[in-house]
Motif scaffolding. Structure first.
Motif, PDB file in Angstrom:
ATOM      1  N   ASP A   1      94.559 -37.080  52.738  1.00 55.61           N
ATOM      2  CA  ASP A   1      95.682 -36.590  51.938  1.00 55.61           C
ATOM      3  C   ASP A   1      95.175 -35.902  50.670  1.00 55.61           C
ATOM      4  OD1 ASP A   1      97.602 -37.243  49.508  1.00 55.61           O
ATOM      5  OD2 ASP A   1      98.843 -37.121  51.316  1.00 55.61           O
TER       6      ASP A   1
ATOM      7  N   GLU B   1      83.317 -34.791  55.082  1.00 53.15           N
ATOM      8  CA  GLU B   1      84.308 -34.188  55.972  1.00 53.15           C
ATOM      9  C   GLU B   1      85.520 -35.104  56.144  1.00 53.15           C
ATOM     10  OE1 GLU B   1      85.486 -30.821  57.723  1.00 53.15           O
ATOM     11  OE2 GLU B   1      83.501 -31.069  56.854  1.00 53.15           O
ATOM     12  N   ASP B   2      85.301 -36.420  56.197  1.00 51.64           N
ATOM     13  CA  ASP B   2      86.410 -37.375  56.291  1.00 51.64           C
ATOM     14  C   ASP B   2      87.339 -37.247  55.087  1.00 51.64           C
ATOM     15  OD1 ASP B   2      85.405 -38.374  58.682  1.00 51.64           O
ATOM     16  OD2 ASP B   2      84.424 -40.100  57.715  1.00 51.64           O
TER      17      ASP B   2
ATOM     18  N   LEU C   1      87.705 -34.548  53.219  1.00 52.41           N
ATOM     19  CA  LEU C   1      88.370 -33.246  53.309  1.00 52.41           C
ATOM     20  C   LEU C   1      89.553 -33.264  54.273  1.00 52.41           C
ATOM     21  CD1 LEU C   1      85.205 -30.985  53.256  1.00 52.41           C
ATOM     22  CD2 LEU C   1      86.900 -31.228  51.430  1.00 52.41           C
ATOM     23  N   ASN C   2      89.573 -34.216  55.189  1.00 49.29           N
ATOM     24  CA  ASN C   2      90.688 -34.358  56.131  1.00 49.29           C
ATOM     25  C   ASN C   2      91.736 -35.365  55.672  1.00 49.29           C
ATOM     26  OD1 ASN C   2      89.928 -32.484  58.188  1.00 49.29           O
ATOM     27  ND2 ASN C   2      88.251 -33.860  58.687  1.00 49.29           N
TER      28      ASN C   2
END
Length: 92
Positions: free
Chosen positions: A72, A66-67, A69-70
């Protein structure tokens, strides 16, 4: 890159925009997991590659998928391309 580096899983470093990125080479287990991720969620493979292989001082840069995917998106895509090439080392 040499075939010896690939077999011994030596980290690979490449520079993008003046910043050095270090990637852990894929093991046989990584290959199996990449195939599973590709079958289940093919759109997340680039992020998975970065999450699994991008390291700093031998430790993962991102704690979770998830990190990544968030992060750049353009940079994730460029690093993922490098990681993906590591899966085909020695084929040429």
């Amino acid at each position: 890159m040499t075939i010896r580096d690939a077999f011994l899983l030596r980290d690979h470093t490449e520079t993008i925009g003046g910043v050095a990125f270090t990637l852990r080479r894929p093991s046989a287990l990584d290959v199996l997991e990449a195939l599973e991720v590709g079958a289940r969620t093919p759109t997340r493979v680039p992020a998975w590659l970065v999450w699994r292989h991008l390291v700093e001082d031998g430790k993962p840069v991102f704690a979770t998928l998830e990190d990544v995917l968030n992060a750049d998106g353009v940079l994730v895509a460029r690093v993922a391309e490098i990681a993906e090439r590591l899966y085909t080392e020695g084929r040429d």
